[in-house]
Enzyme design. Structure first.
Site, PDB file in Angstrom:
ATOM      1  N   GLY A 198       0.691  -1.392   0.077  1.00  0.00           N
ATOM      2  CA  GLY A 198       0.029  -0.042  -0.066  1.00  0.00           C
ATOM      3  C   GLY A 198       0.633   1.310   0.070  1.00  0.00           C
ATOM      4  N   ASP A 199       2.103   1.131   0.215  1.00  0.00           N
ATOM      5  CA  ASP A 199       2.812   2.615   0.296  1.00  0.00           C
ATOM      6  C   ASP A 199       4.474   2.396  -0.264  1.00  0.00           C
ATOM      7  OD1 ASP A 199       3.281   5.244   0.577  1.00  0.00           O
ATOM      8  OD2 ASP A 199       3.502   4.899   2.861  1.00  0.00           O
ATOM      9  N   LEU A 200       4.562   1.761  -1.459  1.00  0.00           N
ATOM     10  CA  LEU A 200       5.892   1.566  -1.847  1.00  0.00           C
ATOM     11  C   LEU A 200       6.343   2.802  -2.441  1.00  0.00           C
ATOM     12  CD1 LEU A 200       5.659  -2.215  -3.457  1.00  0.00           C
ATOM     13  CD2 LEU A 200       6.908  -1.798  -1.375  1.00  0.00           C
TER      14      LEU A 200
END
Length: 372
Positions: free
Chosen positions: A224-226
């Site tokens: 969800g937050d690369l």
């Protein structure tokens, strides 16, 4: 880069430990004496890089979760277990150092703010490497990041099991890409300008073209937050003209939730565009890497432009909103905005068809190259 389900609840939930208090926390909870400590930038949690006077691995990150998310211990437990699982599967993710009583986390009081709040505290192994934000990206590392995004989601979705995994169904979680329509309630933070008009257009198109098609996309667990600060790399060649990189660290699992495979590649594309000198070319290289592990369906490819636009909108709107709550942290909170607005405007000026053509033709060239 998250904060619970409701942005409004961010107010006064960020921990306020100073370095002395953080060092005492490490001693009291984990039984380690800190020899050196410094604060790390963060969105709405608090992170400290610490060195301890102990043998073996002596560098850690003390992660103090904001008081709102700290009320969801099952969720933090699953996120931490996912990191441990990925590490065991050969991915460069951190592992927790156990508390004195043998747990992976502890709920603690403290900080310099008013009132008594409780914060979930973890001590994670420190991962070496340079954030992608600090290098000049090239096709090779963008492709690797695409492969990483697909590989992480695939192994989590196919093999990761935990009694509390259902806590990753985070219905109103503001950072889940399915929740772009929730931005309506925070858009006031942009004021009245041409940027706001574009974000409103993104939200409306998202409601009309993406939301009705979610059921046709393949579901999975998303990191969800690369983003360009959550992926660390090492140079694996000495060539200054054509440096080659490998991923050396995956950070920050606090945005993990159930979503869709195409969400992860859209998020990676958007964040890799931020610092790129040629942002519109980025998508094809990331997509090629992703599709080398997980080829997208026609429906997923069709949603990609609006998903990337939707992530730009999330990042820009939530940052503007949060900067009103935490003006002292504005520089970090609005880090994406420096180039983000420009890139989003360029995408919309070019139009979906032209941007997709560029992405898909670049990705297709990898296929031809592999077959040659």
């Amino acid at each position: 880069m998250s904060s619970g389900n409701d942005c409004q609840a961010q107010t006064l939930t960020k921990p306020t430990f100073d370095e002395r208090e953080a060092a005492e926390l490490v001693d009291r909870v984990f039984g380690l004496k800190v020899s050196w400590i410094r604060s790390l930038p963060s969105y709405d949690d608090q992170n400290f890089h610490v060195r301890v006077s102990a043998e073996g691995a002596d560098e850690y990150v003390l992660k103090i979760t904001n008081s709102e998310d700290s009320q969801e211990p099952d969720l933090i437990e699953v996120q931490t277990q996912a990191m441990m699982f990925l590490s065991a599967e050969g991915f460069p993710s951190a592992s927790p150092y156990l508390t004195k009583d043998g747990h992976i986390m502890s709920l603690e009081s403290g900080g310099t703010g008013l009132g008594s709040k409780k914060y979930m505290v973890r001590l994670l192994t420190y991962l070496p490497g340079t954030p992608v934000a600090k290098i000049t990206t090239n096709a090779q590392i963008l492709y690797e990041i695409g492969r990483l995004a697909a590989s992480v989601d695939k192994v989590l979705s196919e093999k990761f099991q935990h009694p509390s995994v259902k806590s990753l169904h985070r219905g109103q979680f503001i950072w889940n890409l399915a929740n772009v329509p929730l931005l309506d309630q925070y858009i006031y933070a942009l004021g009245q300008n041409k940027y706001r008009a574009v974000v409103e257009q993104v939200i409306e198109q998202f409601k009309g073209k993406v939301i009705p098609k979610l059921s046709s996309l393949r579901a999975c667990i998303n990191h969800g937050d690369l983003n360009d600060h959550n992926i660390l790399v090492d140079a694996c060649s000495a060539s200054l003209e054509n440096p080659q990189y490998r991923v050396s660290g995956i950070l920050d699992f606090s945005d993990m939730s159930y979503g869709y495979y195409v969400f992860e590649v859209a998020i990676a594309i958007m964040y890799m565009m931020i610092e790129s000198p040629d942002p519109l070319s980025v998508g094809g290289h990331v997509l090629a890497g992703f599709e080398s592990i997980l080829p997208l369906t026609a429906e997923e490819r069709g949603a990609l432009f609006l998903l990337v636009s939707g992530r730009f909108a999330q990042s820009l709107v939530i940052a503007a909103h949060t900067a009103l709550l935490y003006p002292e942290n504005k520089e970090y909170l609005t880090i994406t905005a420096k180039n983000g607005w420009k890139h989003l405007m360029t995408m919309f000026e070019m139009g979906q068809e032209a941007v997709e053509k560029k992405w898909f033709e670049t990705a297709q060239a990898y296929t031809h190259h592999a077959l040659a």
